[in-house]
Design a protein around this motif. Structure first.
Motif, PDB file in Angstrom:
ATOM      1  N   MET A   9       0.786  -1.366   0.067  1.00 24.34           N
ATOM      2  CA  MET A   9       0.016   0.034   0.081  1.00 24.34           C
ATOM      3  C   MET A   9       0.872   1.364   0.223  1.00 24.34           C
ATOM      4  SD  MET A   9      -3.057  -0.827  -0.071  1.00 24.34           S
ATOM      5  CE  MET A   9      -2.882  -2.316  -1.054  1.00 24.34           C
ATOM      6  N   ASP A  10       2.137   1.062   0.747  1.00 21.27           N
ATOM      7  CA  ASP A  10       3.179   2.241   0.942  1.00 21.27           C
ATOM      8  C   ASP A  10       3.517   2.527  -0.672  1.00 21.27           C
ATOM      9  OD1 ASP A  10       4.385   4.304   2.115  1.00 21.27           O
ATOM     10  OD2 ASP A  10       6.313   3.217   1.680  1.00 21.27           O
ATOM     11  N   ILE A  11       3.764   1.498  -1.353  1.00 25.73           N
ATOM     12  CA  ILE A  11       4.508   1.435  -2.720  1.00 25.73           C
ATOM     13  C   ILE A  11       3.507   2.032  -3.644  1.00 25.73           C
ATOM     14  CG2 ILE A  11       5.031   0.232  -4.725  1.00 25.73           C
ATOM     15  CD1 ILE A  11       7.389   0.114  -2.610  1.00 25.73           C
ATOM     16  N   PHE A  12       2.197   1.467  -3.615  1.00 25.04           N
ATOM     17  CA  PHE A  12       1.090   2.178  -4.428  1.00 25.04           C
ATOM     18  C   PHE A  12       0.835   3.664  -4.014  1.00 25.04           C
ATOM     19  CE2 PHE A  12      -0.886  -2.381  -4.031  1.00 25.04           C
ATOM     20  CZ  PHE A  12       0.000  -2.766  -4.996  1.00 25.04           C
ATOM     21  N   ALA A  13       1.015   4.047  -2.740  1.00 25.62           N
ATOM     22  CA  ALA A  13       0.739   5.565  -2.570  1.00 25.62           C
ATOM     23  C   ALA A  13       1.638   6.317  -2.912  1.00 25.62           C
ATOM     24  CB  ALA A  13       0.767   5.576  -1.089  1.00 25.62           C
ATOM     25  N   CYS A  41       2.771  -6.480  -6.690  1.00 25.55           N
ATOM     26  CA  CYS A  41       3.311  -4.999  -7.019  1.00 25.55           C
ATOM     27  C   CYS A  41       3.779  -5.349  -8.678  1.00 25.55           C
ATOM     28  CB  CYS A  41       4.462  -4.555  -6.322  1.00 25.55           C
ATOM     29  SG  CYS A  41       3.820  -3.914  -4.698  1.00 25.55           S
ATOM     30  N   VAL A  42       4.487  -6.493  -9.089  1.00 31.03           N
ATOM     31  CA  VAL A  42       4.755  -6.576 -10.393  1.00 31.03           C
ATOM     32  C   VAL A  42       3.494  -6.400 -11.176  1.00 31.03           C
ATOM     33  CG1 VAL A  42       5.618  -8.289 -12.164  1.00 31.03           C
ATOM     34  CG2 VAL A  42       6.665  -7.876  -9.798  1.00 31.03           C
ATOM     35  N   GLU A  43       2.380  -7.046 -10.668  1.00 29.77           N
ATOM     36  CA  GLU A  43       1.365  -6.962 -11.508  1.00 29.77           C
ATOM     37  C   GLU A  43       0.846  -5.467 -11.651  1.00 29.77           C
ATOM     38  OE1 GLU A  43      -0.236  -9.294 -13.301  1.00 29.77           O
ATOM     39  OE2 GLU A  43       1.091 -10.914 -12.814  1.00 29.77           O
ATOM     40  N   PHE A  44       0.930  -4.954 -10.574  1.00 31.22           N
ATOM     41  CA  PHE A  44       0.400  -3.314 -10.652  1.00 31.22           C
ATOM     42  C   PHE A  44       1.189  -2.653 -11.435  1.00 31.22           C
ATOM     43  CE2 PHE A  44       0.348   0.593  -7.961  1.00 31.22           C
ATOM     44  CZ  PHE A  44      -0.857   1.114  -8.775  1.00 31.22           C
ATOM     45  N   LYS A  76      -6.360  -0.052  -9.567  1.00 31.85           N
ATOM     46  CA  LYS A  76      -7.129   1.028 -10.279  1.00 31.85           C
ATOM     47  C   LYS A  76      -7.205   2.331  -9.779  1.00 31.85           C
ATOM     48  CE  LYS A  76      -8.594  -2.015 -13.797  1.00 31.85           C
ATOM     49  NZ  LYS A  76      -9.605  -2.980 -14.486  1.00 31.85           N
ATOM     50  N   GLU A  77      -7.866   2.396  -8.354  1.00 28.76           N
ATOM     51  CA  GLU A  77      -8.167   3.657  -7.802  1.00 28.76           C
ATOM     52  C   GLU A  77      -6.853   4.200  -7.430  1.00 28.76           C
ATOM     53  OE1 GLU A  77     -10.336   2.847  -4.158  1.00 28.76           O
ATOM     54  OE2 GLU A  77     -11.865   1.732  -5.224  1.00 28.76           O
ATOM     55  N   ALA A  78      -5.840   3.579  -7.067  1.00 22.86           N
ATOM     56  CA  ALA A  78      -4.421   4.079  -6.793  1.00 22.86           C
ATOM     57  C   ALA A  78      -3.773   4.799  -7.899  1.00 22.86           C
ATOM     58  CB  ALA A  78      -3.478   3.272  -6.092  1.00 22.86           C
ATOM     59  N   TRP A  79      -4.030   4.001  -9.030  1.00 21.18           N
ATOM     60  CA  TRP A  79      -3.372   4.429 -10.162  1.00 21.18           C
ATOM     61  C   TRP A  79      -4.260   5.853 -10.868  1.00 21.18           C
ATOM     62  CZ3 TRP A  79       0.593   5.281 -12.960  1.00 21.18           C
ATOM     63  CH2 TRP A  79       0.623   5.425 -14.356  1.00 21.18           C
ATOM     64  N   ALA A  80      -5.534   5.817 -10.525  1.00 16.91           N
ATOM     65  CA  ALA A  80      -6.462   6.982 -10.948  1.00 16.91           C
ATOM     66  C   ALA A  80      -5.890   8.090 -10.200  1.00 16.91           C
ATOM     67  CB  ALA A  80      -7.842   6.721 -11.140  1.00 16.91           C
ATOM     68  N   ALA A  81      -5.491   7.968  -8.919  1.00 15.47           N
ATOM     69  CA  ALA A  81      -5.289   8.912  -8.038  1.00 15.47           C
ATOM     70  C   ALA A  81      -3.826   9.551  -8.479  1.00 15.47           C
ATOM     71  CB  ALA A  81      -5.332   8.581  -6.704  1.00 15.47           C
ATOM     72  N   ALA A  82      -2.994   8.611  -9.099  1.00 16.66           N
ATOM     73  CA  ALA A  82      -1.702   8.883  -9.199  1.00 16.66           C
ATOM     74  C   ALA A  82      -1.480   9.727 -10.491  1.00 16.66           C
ATOM     75  CB  ALA A  82      -0.609   7.642  -9.416  1.00 16.66           C
ATOM     76  N   LEU A  83      -2.665   9.372 -11.531  1.00 20.79           N
ATOM     77  CA  LEU A  83      -2.855  10.029 -12.740  1.00 20.79           C
ATOM     78  C   LEU A  83      -3.322  11.590 -12.342  1.00 20.79           C
ATOM     79  CD1 LEU A  83      -4.140   7.610 -15.483  1.00 20.79           C
ATOM     80  CD2 LEU A  83      -1.914   8.797 -15.309  1.00 20.79           C
ATOM     81  N   ALA A  84      -4.321  11.551 -11.623  1.00 24.42           N
ATOM     82  CA  ALA A  84      -4.859  12.892 -11.155  1.00 24.42           C
ATOM     83  C   ALA A  84      -3.867  13.672 -10.810  1.00 24.42           C
ATOM     84  CB  ALA A  84      -6.021  12.631 -10.214  1.00 24.42           C
ATOM     85  N   ARG A  85      -2.993  13.325  -9.920  1.00 25.90           N
ATOM     86  CA  ARG A  85      -2.079  14.201  -9.212  1.00 25.90           C
ATOM     87  C   ARG A  85      -1.050  14.576 -10.361  1.00 25.90           C
ATOM     88  NH1 ARG A  85       0.375  11.045  -4.271  1.00 25.90           N
ATOM     89  NH2 ARG A  85       1.756  12.830  -4.497  1.00 25.90           N
ATOM     90  N   ARG A  86      -0.583  13.770 -11.375  1.00 27.69           N
ATOM     91  CA  ARG A  86       0.190  13.868 -12.361  1.00 27.69           C
ATOM     92  C   ARG A  86      -0.359  15.080 -13.218  1.00 27.69           C
ATOM     93  NH1 ARG A  86       4.320  10.794 -14.111  1.00 27.69           N
ATOM     94  NH2 ARG A  86       3.921  10.769 -16.109  1.00 27.69           N
ATOM     95  N   ARG A  87      -1.743  15.141 -13.476  1.00 29.70           N
ATOM     96  CA  ARG A  87      -2.206  16.298 -14.244  1.00 29.70           C
ATOM     97  C   ARG A  87      -2.537  17.595 -13.576  1.00 29.70           C
ATOM     98  NH1 ARG A  87      -6.082  12.184 -15.528  1.00 29.70           N
ATOM     99  NH2 ARG A  87      -5.570  11.041 -17.539  1.00 29.70           N
ATOM    100  N   GLU A  88      -2.372  17.557 -12.397  1.00 29.71           N
ATOM    101  CA  GLU A  88      -2.519  18.679 -11.678  1.00 29.71           C
ATOM    102  C   GLU A  88      -1.158  19.454 -11.532  1.00 29.71           C
ATOM    103  OE1 GLU A  88      -4.191  17.710  -7.791  1.00 29.71           O
ATOM    104  OE2 GLU A  88      -5.796  16.924  -8.473  1.00 29.71           O
ATOM    105  N   SER A  89      -0.172  18.871 -11.584  1.00 31.59           N
ATOM    106  CA  SER A  89       1.038  19.440 -11.455  1.00 31.59           C
ATOM    107  C   SER A  89       1.744  19.794 -12.634  1.00 31.59           C
ATOM    108  CB  SER A  89       2.217  18.366 -10.972  1.00 31.59           C
ATOM    109  OG  SER A  89       2.368  17.434 -11.512  1.00 31.59           O
TER     110      SER A  89
END
Ligand SMILES: [Zn+2]
Length: 89
Positions: A9-13, A41-44, A76-89
């Motif tokens: 979870m830390d890795i995903f975060a 994590c490999v699959e992720f 997928k939720e973690a990835w969507a959140a990561a993408l959203a943060r990337r778009r904001e920056s």
């Protein structure tokens, strides 16, 4: 498989920080070392790479998924959140 391992979870975060190159070399090494030895994590990460490729216009055939549906939806939720943060920056 331990899809709910706290370290995973830390890795995903922190994945967006990793992708943005914001982690220190030591943190990157820890990140990559964990992923190398962790099937969920490999699959992720593999699914993220596909997402990135899709976002860049590459359309590869769907690969078989080996992640449990519950874990996959979390990822997928973690990835969507990561993408959203990337778009904001
Ligand atoms: Zn892991």
């Amino acid at each position: 498989m331990k899809p709910h391992d706290p370290e995973c979870m830390d890795i995903f975060a922190r994945l967006s920080e990793y992708l943005d190159g914001e982690l220190s070399p030591e943190e990157c090494a820890h990140f990559e070392k964990h992923i190398e030895g962790c099937a969920p994590c490999v699959e992720f990460v593999n699914s993220l790479k596909k997402s990135i490729q899709a976002a860049h216009g590459f359309h590869s055939p769907a690969a078989p998924e080996h992640v449990a549906p519950e874990a996959e939806s979390r990822l997928k939720e973690a990835w969507a959140a990561a993408l959203a943060r990337r778009r904001e920056s």
